[in-house]
Each structure stands twice: as structure tokens, then as C-alpha cells.
Motif scaffolding. Structure first.
Motif, PDB file in Angstrom:
ATOM      1  N   ASN A 234      37.551  49.138  38.982  1.00 21.18           N
ATOM      2  CA  ASN A 234      38.922  48.666  39.073  1.00 21.18           C
ATOM      3  C   ASN A 234      39.428  48.885  40.489  1.00 21.18           C
ATOM      4  O   ASN A 234      39.420  50.011  40.980  1.00 21.18           O
ATOM      5  CB  ASN A 234      39.810  49.429  38.084  1.00 21.18           C
ATOM      6  CG  ASN A 234      41.253  48.978  38.144  1.00 21.18           C
ATOM      7  OD1 ASN A 234      41.559  47.907  38.647  1.00 21.18           O
ATOM      8  ND2 ASN A 234      42.141  49.805  37.635  1.00 21.18           N
ATOM      9  N   ALA A 235      39.868  47.820  41.132  1.00 20.40           N
ATOM     10  CA  ALA A 235      40.523  47.925  42.433  1.00 20.40           C
ATOM     11  C   ALA A 235      41.967  48.343  42.143  1.00 20.40           C
ATOM     12  O   ALA A 235      42.854  47.521  41.998  1.00 20.40           O
ATOM     13  CB  ALA A 235      40.463  46.595  43.175  1.00 20.40           C
ATOM     14  N   ALA A 236      42.149  49.646  42.015  1.00 22.43           N
ATOM     15  CA  ALA A 236      43.405  50.224  41.544  1.00 22.43           C
ATOM     16  C   ALA A 236      44.360  50.508  42.696  1.00 22.43           C
ATOM     17  O   ALA A 236      43.983  50.462  43.866  1.00 22.43           O
ATOM     18  CB  ALA A 236      43.113  51.532  40.799  1.00 22.43           C
ATOM     19  N   ASN A 237      45.588  50.848  42.327  1.00 21.79           N
ATOM     20  CA  ASN A 237      46.490  51.434  43.321  1.00 21.79           C
ATOM     21  C   ASN A 237      46.477  52.941  43.075  1.00 21.79           C
ATOM     22  O   ASN A 237      45.968  53.410  42.055  1.00 21.79           O
ATOM     23  CB  ASN A 237      47.892  50.822  43.252  1.00 21.79           C
ATOM     24  CG  ASN A 237      48.575  51.066  41.931  1.00 21.79           C
ATOM     25  OD1 ASN A 237      48.724  52.204  41.494  1.00 21.79           O
ATOM     26  ND2 ASN A 237      48.994  49.998  41.274  1.00 21.79           N
TER      27      ASN A 237
ATOM     28  N   PRO B 258      34.487  44.409  41.784  1.00 18.63           N
ATOM     29  CA  PRO B 258      35.291  43.279  42.242  1.00 18.63           C
ATOM     30  C   PRO B 258      35.300  43.280  43.776  1.00 18.63           C
ATOM     31  O   PRO B 258      34.730  44.184  44.398  1.00 18.63           O
ATOM     32  CB  PRO B 258      36.675  43.616  41.696  1.00 18.63           C
ATOM     33  CG  PRO B 258      36.728  45.111  41.824  1.00 18.63           C
ATOM     34  CD  PRO B 258      35.319  45.589  41.487  1.00 18.63           C
ATOM     35  N   ALA B 259      35.956  42.320  44.359  1.00 11.55           N
ATOM     36  CA  ALA B 259      36.102  42.267  45.822  1.00 11.55           C
ATOM     37  C   ALA B 259      37.263  43.188  46.216  1.00 11.55           C
ATOM     38  O   ALA B 259      38.408  42.753  46.351  1.00 11.55           O
ATOM     39  CB  ALA B 259      36.338  40.839  46.274  1.00 11.55           C
ATOM     40  N   ILE B 260      36.957  44.459  46.384  1.00 20.08           N
ATOM     41  CA  ILE B 260      37.966  45.490  46.642  1.00 20.08           C
ATOM     42  C   ILE B 260      38.747  45.182  47.918  1.00 20.08           C
ATOM     43  O   ILE B 260      38.160  44.840  48.949  1.00 20.08           O
ATOM     44  CB  ILE B 260      37.295  46.881  46.730  1.00 20.08           C
ATOM     45  CG1 ILE B 260      36.589  47.220  45.410  1.00 20.08           C
ATOM     46  CG2 ILE B 260      38.314  47.965  47.088  1.00 20.08           C
ATOM     47  CD1 ILE B 260      35.646  48.416  45.498  1.00 20.08           C
ATOM     48  N   SER B 261      40.052  45.305  47.843  1.00 16.89           N
ATOM     49  CA  SER B 261      41.006  45.156  48.961  1.00 16.89           C
ATOM     50  C   SER B 261      41.204  43.729  49.455  1.00 16.89           C
ATOM     51  O   SER B 261      41.906  43.518  50.431  1.00 16.89           O
ATOM     52  CB  SER B 261      40.634  46.060  50.145  1.00 16.89           C
ATOM     53  OG  SER B 261      40.916  47.411  49.853  1.00 16.89           O
ATOM     54  N   THR B 262      40.611  42.735  48.784  1.00  9.64           N
ATOM     55  CA  THR B 262      40.728  41.359  49.294  1.00  9.64           C
ATOM     56  C   THR B 262      41.902  40.584  48.720  1.00  9.64           C
ATOM     57  O   THR B 262      42.169  39.470  49.155  1.00  9.64           O
ATOM     58  CB  THR B 262      39.437  40.556  49.025  1.00  9.64           C
ATOM     59  OG1 THR B 262      39.234  40.467  47.611  1.00  9.64           O
ATOM     60  CG2 THR B 262      38.244  41.201  49.707  1.00  9.64           C
TER      61      THR B 262
ATOM     62  N   VAL C 292      40.652  53.178  45.005  1.00  9.13           N
ATOM     63  CA  VAL C 292      41.787  52.649  45.762  1.00  9.13           C
ATOM     64  C   VAL C 292      41.284  52.195  47.123  1.00  9.13           C
ATOM     65  O   VAL C 292      40.857  53.008  47.944  1.00  9.13           O
ATOM     66  CB  VAL C 292      42.898  53.710  45.930  1.00  9.13           C
ATOM     67  CG1 VAL C 292      44.072  53.129  46.713  1.00  9.13           C
ATOM     68  CG2 VAL C 292      43.348  54.229  44.570  1.00  9.13           C
ATOM     69  N   GLY C 293      41.317  50.902  47.339  1.00  9.34           N
ATOM     70  CA  GLY C 293      40.895  50.351  48.614  1.00  9.34           C
ATOM     71  C   GLY C 293      41.991  50.463  49.662  1.00  9.34           C
ATOM     72  O   GLY C 293      43.170  50.598  49.333  1.00  9.34           O
ATOM     73  N   PRO C 294      41.588  50.392  50.921  1.00  8.88           N
ATOM     74  CA  PRO C 294      42.575  50.428  52.000  1.00  8.88           C
ATOM     75  C   PRO C 294      43.252  49.073  52.194  1.00  8.88           C
ATOM     76  O   PRO C 294      42.668  48.034  51.908  1.00  8.88           O
ATOM     77  CB  PRO C 294      41.728  50.777  53.229  1.00  8.88           C
ATOM     78  CG  PRO C 294      40.378  50.191  52.912  1.00  8.88           C
ATOM     79  CD  PRO C 294      40.203  50.339  51.419  1.00  8.88           C
ATOM     80  N   VAL C 295      44.470  49.117  52.672  1.00 15.01           N
ATOM     81  CA  VAL C 295      45.164  47.904  53.085  1.00 15.01           C
ATOM     82  C   VAL C 295      44.572  47.486  54.429  1.00 15.01           C
ATOM     83  O   VAL C 295      44.365  48.325  55.314  1.00 15.01           O
ATOM     84  CB  VAL C 295      46.685  48.156  53.205  1.00 15.01           C
ATOM     85  CG1 VAL C 295      47.392  46.937  53.781  1.00 15.01           C
ATOM     86  CG2 VAL C 295      47.269  48.541  51.851  1.00 15.01           C
ATOM     87  N   PHE C 296      44.260  46.211  54.586  1.00 18.85           N
ATOM     88  CA  PHE C 296      43.693  45.726  55.844  1.00 18.85           C
ATOM     89  C   PHE C 296      44.708  45.849  56.971  1.00 18.85           C
ATOM     90  O   PHE C 296      45.900  45.614  56.787  1.00 18.85           O
ATOM     91  CB  PHE C 296      43.272  44.258  55.718  1.00 18.85           C
ATOM     92  CG  PHE C 296      42.715  43.701  56.996  1.00 18.85           C
ATOM     93  CD1 PHE C 296      41.452  44.046  57.420  1.00 18.85           C
ATOM     94  CD2 PHE C 296      43.479  42.856  57.783  1.00 18.85           C
ATOM     95  CE1 PHE C 296      40.930  43.540  58.613  1.00 18.85           C
ATOM     96  CE2 PHE C 296      42.973  42.345  58.971  1.00 18.85           C
ATOM     97  CZ  PHE C 296      41.709  42.692  59.379  1.00 18.85           C
TER      98      PHE C 296
ATOM     99  N   GLY D 124      46.798  41.829  40.081  1.00 22.35           N
ATOM    100  CA  GLY D 124      45.419  41.455  40.390  1.00 22.35           C
ATOM    101  C   GLY D 124      44.407  42.032  39.416  1.00 22.35           C
ATOM    102  O   GLY D 124      44.627  42.062  38.204  1.00 22.35           O
ATOM    103  N   VAL D 125      43.286  42.511  39.960  1.00 28.97           N
ATOM    104  CA  VAL D 125      42.218  43.106  39.159  1.00 28.97           C
ATOM    105  C   VAL D 125      42.758  44.269  38.336  1.00 28.97           C
ATOM    106  O   VAL D 125      42.454  44.416  37.149  1.00 28.97           O
ATOM    107  CB  VAL D 125      41.050  43.574  40.064  1.00 28.97           C
ATOM    108  CG1 VAL D 125      40.049  44.410  39.279  1.00 28.97           C
ATOM    109  CG2 VAL D 125      40.357  42.383  40.706  1.00 28.97           C
ATOM    110  N   ASP D 126      43.567  45.108  38.953  1.00 35.04           N
ATOM    111  CA  ASP D 126      44.125  46.284  38.281  1.00 35.04           C
ATOM    112  C   ASP D 126      44.901  45.882  37.029  1.00 35.04           C
ATOM    113  O   ASP D 126      44.676  46.417  35.937  1.00 35.04           O
ATOM    114  CB  ASP D 126      45.032  47.030  39.270  1.00 35.04           C
ATOM    115  CG  ASP D 126      45.405  48.434  38.827  1.00 35.04           C
ATOM    116  OD1 ASP D 126      44.757  48.986  37.925  1.00 35.04           O
ATOM    117  OD2 ASP D 126      46.363  48.979  39.406  1.00 35.04           O
ATOM    118  N   GLY D 127      45.792  44.933  37.152  1.00 37.69           N
ATOM    119  CA  GLY D 127      46.569  44.479  36.013  1.00 37.69           C
ATOM    120  C   GLY D 127      45.700  43.836  34.944  1.00 37.69           C
ATOM    121  O   GLY D 127      45.900  44.070  33.748  1.00 37.69           O
ATOM    122  N   ALA D 128      44.714  43.058  35.378  1.00 42.82           N
ATOM    123  CA  ALA D 128      43.817  42.385  34.426  1.00 42.82           C
ATOM    124  C   ALA D 128      43.003  43.402  33.625  1.00 42.82           C
ATOM    125  O   ALA D 128      42.843  43.265  32.402  1.00 42.82           O
ATOM    126  CB  ALA D 128      42.890  41.421  35.161  1.00 42.82           C
TER     127      ALA D 128
END
Length: 178
Positions: A26-29, A124-128, A88-92, A37-41
Motif C-alpha cells: 500500500n502506497a500509504a500516507n 504499486p507505483a509508489i509516489s507516482t 510511505v513514499g516521498p513527495v517528489f 489513490g492506492v491507499d483509499g482503494a
């Protein structure tokens, strides 16, 4: 610790909530309490057991939330997986290189998968998404990191939600095999 095996890395075009891997990422917050996004899905498809497990983590070992680049597992609830590994991915940022934090997400997810004894994992495509990471660059980081991380996971999937993601993953996978 499990024995390191030669992992198979494949790309699939799918909705990650339908992938029957032992663990899905899960690309979570950092709150772990759901989002977009992925997190909500994942929270929606997995049902209330995932949110309940995340609330328990927040009440015990992660009172300040999950730090960027780290990972933690919960039940997968109603999903076809056994576990959800939240990261938790980083913000670009165009002004600061945060690629090591993005790579850490993949390494930490594989570490957690090893601790769980998971044989397969889907990323998933984390942070994208809303975090704005350019897909081609994120795909290269994902492929290079998953390939180079020692693990006992036998099968990893990079799950592309759309054609752009699939094309980026395939290009990154092809570059590494040349």
C-alpha cells in the motif's frame, strides 16, 4: 531469516486490490488511516479490518505515524492477499534528490515480506500519484531496487495501473537486462 532465492520479477497491468500475491504493498500516507489513490482503494476493498489494524499500530508502536521510506504490515482484510505492507513514499521534489527514500520503500517492503515469510509481493507505483514522482524515474528506481535487494521472496510483481506505468516498467526492466 529465510534463505535468499532468485526472485522472479514481472510486470502486470491490474488493479492492485485484485492481485492474489501473499503480500500487496500500500502506497500509504504516514497516518496509516486511509487516503486517496492506492491507499483509499486498498482500504475500501480490504474492508474495516485493515483500518482497525492500522489504528492499533498508531495506538501502540507508531503513535506519530509511519516515517517516509519505512514499512509495516497488517492483515489484508477482504483482499485476495494475506497481508498488506504499508509504506510511505516521498513527495517528489525537483530541487532535492529523494530517490534514496523511494528506494528504501521497496527495500523495507521486501524486508517486511521476508519477516512474514511471504513468497510473493505486489508493488504499486509508489509516489507516482499525488506525490508527483515522474513515472519513468520511479519505475527505474523500483526495478533496480527490487532486483538488487536480497530477499527470500520468490515472486515480485510491479503492478501497472495504466499504460504509461506499464510502458515505464517495461523500459526499466529492459534496460537492466541489457
Amino acid at each position: 531469516m529465510h534463505e535468499t532465492v532468485l526472485m522472479r520479477l514481472d510486470i502486470i497491468r491490474a488493479d492492485i486490490t485484485t492481485v492474489a500475491a501473499e503480500a500487496i504493498v500500500n502506497a500509504a500516507n504516514s497516518s496509516l488511516l486511509g487516503g486517496g489513490g492506492v491507499d483509499g482503494a486498498i482500504h475500501h476493498a480490504g474492508g474495516p479490518k485493515i483500518l482497525q489494524a492500522c489504528r492499533e499500530l498508531r495506538a501502540t508502536v507508531l503513535p506519530a505515524g509511519l516515517p517516509v521510506g519505512q514499512a509495516v504490515a497488517t492483515t489484508a482484510g477482504e483482499l485476495p492477499a494475506r497481508w498488506v505492507i504499508h509504506t510511505v513514499g516521498p513527495v517528489f521534489s525537483p530541487n532535492q534528490d529523494r530517490s534514496e527514500l523511494l528506494a528504501s520503500c521497496y527495500r523495507e517492503c521486501l524486508r517486511v515480506a521476508d519477516e512474514l515469510g511471504a513468497d510473493s509481493i505486489a508493488f504499486p507505483a509508489i509516489s507516482t500519484g499525488v506525490y508527483g514522482w515522474p513515472m519513468a524515474q520511479a519505475a527505474t528506481i523500483a526495478v533496480d531496487t527490487v532486483r538488487s535487494t536480497p530477499t527470500s521472496v520468490a515472486q515480485a510483481w510491479l503492478v501497472a495501473f495504466n499504460q504509461r506505468a506499464e510502458d515505464s516498467y517495461r523500459a526499466a526492466l529492459g534496460r537492466g537486462q541489457a
